[in-house]
Design a protein around this motif. Structure first.
Motif, PDB file in Angstrom:
ATOM      1  N   ALA A 175      59.161  65.917  23.046  1.00 46.16           N
ATOM      2  CA  ALA A 175      57.852  66.581  23.061  1.00 46.16           C
ATOM      3  C   ALA A 175      58.017  68.099  23.028  1.00 46.16           C
ATOM      4  O   ALA A 175      57.304  68.797  22.297  1.00 46.16           O
ATOM      5  CB  ALA A 175      57.062  66.155  24.293  1.00 46.16           C
ATOM      6  N   HIS A 176      58.982  68.607  23.810  1.00 46.76           N
ATOM      7  CA  HIS A 176      59.207  70.061  23.854  1.00 46.76           C
ATOM      8  C   HIS A 176      59.629  70.587  22.492  1.00 46.76           C
ATOM      9  O   HIS A 176      59.087  71.599  22.004  1.00 46.76           O
ATOM     10  CB  HIS A 176      60.270  70.391  24.898  1.00 46.76           C
ATOM     11  N   LEU A 177      60.578  69.928  21.841  1.00 54.10           N
ATOM     12  CA  LEU A 177      61.073  70.387  20.544  1.00 54.10           C
ATOM     13  C   LEU A 177      59.990  70.286  19.472  1.00 54.10           C
ATOM     14  O   LEU A 177      59.887  71.155  18.596  1.00 54.10           O
ATOM     15  CB  LEU A 177      62.300  69.577  20.135  1.00 54.10           C
ATOM     16  N   THR A 178      59.198  69.230  19.533  1.00 55.29           N
ATOM     17  CA  THR A 178      58.102  69.078  18.573  1.00 55.29           C
ATOM     18  C   THR A 178      57.101  70.217  18.723  1.00 55.29           C
ATOM     19  O   THR A 178      56.689  70.852  17.739  1.00 55.29           O
ATOM     20  CB  THR A 178      57.403  67.727  18.773  1.00 55.29           C
ATOM     21  N   THR A 179      56.715  70.498  19.954  1.00 54.28           N
ATOM     22  CA  THR A 179      55.752  71.572  20.224  1.00 54.28           C
ATOM     23  C   THR A 179      56.314  72.921  19.810  1.00 54.28           C
ATOM     24  O   THR A 179      55.616  73.746  19.193  1.00 54.28           O
ATOM     25  CB  THR A 179      55.376  71.583  21.715  1.00 54.28           C
ATOM     26  N   SER A 183      54.859  75.313  16.784  1.00 57.59           N
ATOM     27  CA  SER A 183      54.368  76.653  17.098  1.00 57.59           C
ATOM     28  C   SER A 183      54.964  77.711  16.182  1.00 57.59           C
ATOM     29  O   SER A 183      54.350  78.750  15.931  1.00 57.59           O
ATOM     30  CB  SER A 183      54.676  76.998  18.567  1.00 57.59           C
ATOM     31  N   VAL A 184      56.171  77.437  15.670  1.00 55.48           N
ATOM     32  CA  VAL A 184      56.846  78.392  14.793  1.00 55.48           C
ATOM     33  C   VAL A 184      56.348  78.267  13.354  1.00 55.48           C
ATOM     34  O   VAL A 184      56.044  79.263  12.696  1.00 55.48           O
ATOM     35  CB  VAL A 184      58.374  78.180  14.836  1.00 55.48           C
ATOM     36  N   THR A 185      56.271  77.028  12.861  1.00 55.20           N
ATOM     37  CA  THR A 185      55.984  76.816  11.442  1.00 55.20           C
ATOM     38  C   THR A 185      54.499  76.697  11.135  1.00 55.20           C
ATOM     39  O   THR A 185      54.066  77.009  10.022  1.00 55.20           O
ATOM     40  CB  THR A 185      56.676  75.543  10.935  1.00 55.20           C
ATOM     41  N   GLY A 186      53.738  76.206  12.102  1.00 53.26           N
ATOM     42  CA  GLY A 186      52.334  75.937  11.838  1.00 53.26           C
ATOM     43  C   GLY A 186      52.113  74.783  10.889  1.00 53.26           C
ATOM     44  O   GLY A 186      50.991  74.528  10.439  1.00 53.26           O
ATOM     45  N   ILE A 205      56.890  57.886  20.111  1.00 50.17           N
ATOM     46  CA  ILE A 205      55.543  57.969  20.677  1.00 50.17           C
ATOM     47  C   ILE A 205      55.322  59.336  21.312  1.00 50.17           C
ATOM     48  O   ILE A 205      54.235  59.928  21.199  1.00 50.17           O
ATOM     49  CB  ILE A 205      55.328  56.830  21.687  1.00 50.17           C
ATOM     50  N   SER A 206      56.346  59.876  21.954  1.00 47.46           N
ATOM     51  CA  SER A 206      56.242  61.204  22.551  1.00 47.46           C
ATOM     52  C   SER A 206      56.062  62.272  21.481  1.00 47.46           C
ATOM     53  O   SER A 206      55.238  63.194  21.632  1.00 47.46           O
ATOM     54  CB  SER A 206      57.494  61.502  23.381  1.00 47.46           C
ATOM     55  N   ALA A 207      56.817  62.169  20.391  1.00 49.45           N
ATOM     56  CA  ALA A 207      56.665  63.122  19.288  1.00 49.45           C
ATOM     57  C   ALA A 207      55.269  63.036  18.684  1.00 49.45           C
ATOM     58  O   ALA A 207      54.627  64.050  18.405  1.00 49.45           O
ATOM     59  CB  ALA A 207      57.729  62.860  18.222  1.00 49.45           C
TER      60      ALA A 207
END
Length: 310
Positions: A175-179, A183-186, A205-207
């Motif tokens: 979840a952290h890496l996805t967020t 946030s960087v690429t949009g 599911i978390s992603a």
């Protein structure tokens, strides 16, 4: 945005059988995959994986005639390829497109990724749907994720995949890496999960909950080591929880495909080799598998040493 699903069985599953899928089976597999609702079938590496392997089969080479046969079977808009920049030349992407591939994923490392940016630009100019995979993402510092994601997006990558090559991520990590990446690429973010710790479905599911809109899975989970996110489970989850996805999915062909794989590809049977469990625990790549030998205590001691030396 509805989930975009890629079937990676023919490519990632090749780690189990030397990429030796017969052409007839590969064509049947792709046809059923598309009938099940997969948006893309990733049919092969182009000219091999990261570590050279002798005697690569059909889905490890990604030859033009194979791409053309797949494009004729399922239509170019379902044919995807993946590659390492170090393995190709400027002639490969035009040849792949001419043969019928329409999506390409370019694998970028955390360091020395710059040559891949030129191939992103070339692929975009040719007309590919083009994205990037960040291999072994569990070992990437956050600052590298930010740097490479921004550079790849600026070069024209339309989506970024987080590849849990070592099978070491937790749902919280995912979840952290996805967020962070969103946030960087949009733009769209995807997950390529491995199941070393039995967390591939939980991580998917978390992603998804964190906003990922692209997902890899494979039939029976067939993939490197203990395999990937199990397609049958993932599509059943989407069919049950996502009405928009359910409208495009058909579970009958995916169940038929699971039976077809098990009947034709012995290496397709689900497996959890204990060394791969240990690799996942200590966040080690599959190249260290051959060093994990001996009694269980010796295997764990070796893994701890390797992890400490990283």
């Amino acid at each position: 945005m509805s989930m975009v699903n890629i079937d990676v069985t023919l490519r990632d599953g090749g780690y189990r059988n030397g990429f030796h899928f017969p052409l007839g089976y590969a064509l049947k597999h792709a046809k059923l995959s598309v009938e099940a609702g997969f948006d893309w079938v990733e049919i092969a590496y182009r000219k091999g994986s990261l570590v050279p392997m002798p005697g690569l089969g059909l889905t490890g080479r990604g030859d033009d005639d194979y791409i053309a046969a797949m494009a004729q079977e399922v239509g170019p808009r379902h044919v995807a390829m993946i590659l390492h920049p170090k393995n190709i030349t400027r002639d490969d992407l035009p040849a792949m497109y001419q043969a019928g591939a329409r999506l390409v994923r370019i694998i970028l490392p955390a360091k020395g990724y710059e040559p891949g940016l030129d191939y992103i630009r070339q692929a975009r100019d040719i007309g590919f749907t083009v994205g990037v995979n960040f291999a072994r993402i569990s070992q990437w510092p956050g600052r590298d994720v930010v740097e490479v994601a921004a550079a790849a997006t600026d070069a024209g990558a339309e989506f970024v995949y987080l590849a849990d090559s070592n099978g070491s991520l937790s749902p919280v990590d995912t979840a952290h890496l996805t967020t962070l990446t969103r946030s960087v690429t949009g733009g769209p973010v995807g997950l390529h999960a491995h199941n070393n710790l039995g967390l591939a479905l939980s991580n998917a599911i978390s992603a998804e909950a964190a906003g990922a809109t692209w997902m890899d899975s494979s039939i029976q989970g067939m993939g490197k080591g203990p395999g990937n996110l199990i397609a049958e489970q993932w599509l059943a989850h989407l069919d049950r929880t996502d009405p928009q996805a359910a409208a495009r999915l058909n579970l009958e062909p995916v169940l038929e495909l699971a039976d077809l794989l098990l009947a034709n590809v012995p290496e397709g049977s689900p497996s959890l080799p204990l060394p791969d469990l240990v690799l996942g625990r200590y966040d080690l790549p599959v190249e260290h598998r051959k060093e994990l030998v001996g009694r269980h205590g010796e295997v764990l001691a070796t893994a701890r040493t390797l992890a400490g030396a990283r």
